[in-house]
Every structure is written in structure tokens, then in C-alpha cells.
Scaffold this active site. Structure first.
Site, short mmCIF file in Angstrom:
data_model
loop_
_atom_site.label_atom_id
_atom_site.label_comp_id
_atom_site.label_asym_id
_atom_site.label_seq_id
_atom_site.Cartn_x
_atom_site.Cartn_y
_atom_site.Cartn_z
N ASP A 161 -1.24 1.41 -4.04
CA ASP A 161 -1.16 0.38 -4.24
C ASP A 161 -0.09 -0.41 -5.35
O ASP A 161 0.13 0.09 -6.13
CB ASP A 161 -2.56 -0.28 -5.00
N ASN A 171 4.61 -12.78 -4.82
CA ASN A 171 4.14 -13.57 -4.23
C ASN A 171 4.14 -15.00 -4.89
O ASN A 171 4.72 -15.90 -4.44
CB ASN A 171 2.72 -13.50 -3.29
N HIS A 183 6.30 -15.85 -0.59
CA HIS A 183 5.86 -14.69 0.45
C HIS A 183 6.78 -14.05 1.34
O HIS A 183 6.63 -12.81 1.67
CB HIS A 183 4.68 -15.30 1.36
N ASP A 232 7.02 -10.28 1.50
CA ASP A 232 7.08 -9.43 2.72
C ASP A 232 8.38 -8.38 2.68
O ASP A 232 8.35 -7.60 3.03
CB ASP A 232 7.25 -10.29 3.84
N GLU A 252 -1.10 -4.96 0.06
CA GLU A 252 -0.03 -4.18 -0.75
C GLU A 252 -0.50 -2.66 -0.76
O GLU A 252 0.13 -1.96 -1.57
CB GLU A 252 0.51 -4.97 -1.99
#
Length: 170
Positions: free
Chosen positions: A43, A51, A56, A60, A86
Site C-alpha cells: 500500500d 490527491n 487526482h 493517477d 493505492e
């Protein structure tokens, strides 16, 4: 259609459903072969801040960069998927716990040393990892993921950017 059904649209990796199906097939195929199998769940640490602070689209980009970094670090036969958000999951067939620890540390360093271009700066990130391993047998992929997830949360509680091993017996 099959590609669309099995692929995470952002990273191009397997999606969770396709991973679970393929991983269970591998477990079933190796059931009688005394093969060591390991699973890594990872993770990205504090990803929500990426973010929140950068948007965002940048998030990404970080996810795609981390996905490519993981893929480049693994062997061709390893099974990698974006597990959700994630989180990524890796099935390492024919891999002992000792080997899985070495692979995980390589992944940890590769992610930690990433320099992701963003505007006039570079972003860095780290990841936490949970590892589980078994000698093939009656385990199912859901159990492996559960044990790796417990180890992942232990790594997060120990300060992140590290890995822990599941103490559960499969």
C-alpha cells in the site's frame, strides 16, 4: 472484451477479480508439487495526501509510476495486480519466504527512491508491505490475502516504509 474485463484501466495491470482467479488457478495447479508460494500486499503510504495536495491527476500519475516500477522489479512469471485504490498484490510462485523478503526489500527501495516529476519539483513516496508464504497445499487465495493484509497493517503501525511477515500458519 476479455482484456477490458481483466485489466485495471488506469495502470494496465490485472484487476482484483482477474488476479484472484489467476492466483487461485496457480495455487490449485501447484497443490501437490511441494512448491513454495509467497504473496506480497503493498500500500502506498499516505497516498490520500498526494490527491489532496496535488490533485487526482497527479495521484493517477503516481499510481502508474509505482505500478511500472513494481512490474520492472518483478520476474516475468510473477502475478501482479492493482488490488484497489493505492494497493497492489503480487503472487510469487515457486518462491520461499526468504526469497520473498529479498524481493520485497528491492521493491521497497525502488519505490522509496522514485523521483516523480511534478510541475517544478519531484514527488517521492514510500510503501508498506505485508508478506505471507506457504508450501503449496490446501490454501486459497482469500486466506493468503487475509494474512498478508494483517502483516501490511502491522507494517503501517510500525511506522510505514517497511515490511512485516504474517505470523499466521496456513
Amino acid at each position: 472484451m476479455k482484456y477490458l474485463a481483466e485489466t485495471d484501466s488506469l495502470t494496465g495491470l490485472l484487476n482484483r477479480r482477474a488476479f484472484s482467479q489467476n492466483a487461485q488457478t496457480i495455487l490449485d495447479d501447484t497443490q501437490d508439487s511441494k512448491t513454495s508460494i509467497s504473496l506480497i500486499l503493498l500500500d502506498i503510504d499516505h497516498f490520500k495526501q498526494v490527491n489532496d495536495n496535488h490533485g487526482h491527476l497527479t495521484g493517477d500519475h503516481v499510481l502508474c509510476t509505482v505500478a511500472r516500477t513494481i512490474q520492472a522489479t518483478l520476474r516475468q512469471e510473477d502475478l501482479l495486480a492493482r488490488f484497489g485504490g493505492e494497493e497492489f498484490v503480487i503472487l510469487l510462485n515457486n518462491t520461499t519466504l526468504s526469497d520473498a523478503k529479498q524481493i520485497t526489500e528491492r521493491l521497497r527501495i525502488a519505490i522509496e527512491t522514485l523521483q516523480i516529476p511534478h510541475k517544478n519539483t519531484r514527488l517521492q513516496c514510500t510503501a508498506s508491505f505485508g508478506i505471507t508464504s506457504l508450501l503449496s497445499g490446501d490454501a486459497d487465495i482469500t486466506s493468503l490475502i487475509k494474512y498478508a493484509d494483517e502483516a501490511l497493517y502491522q507494517a503501517k503501525s510500525q511506522g510505514r516504509n517497511c515490511w512485516c511477515i504474517s505470523t499466521a500458519t496456513i
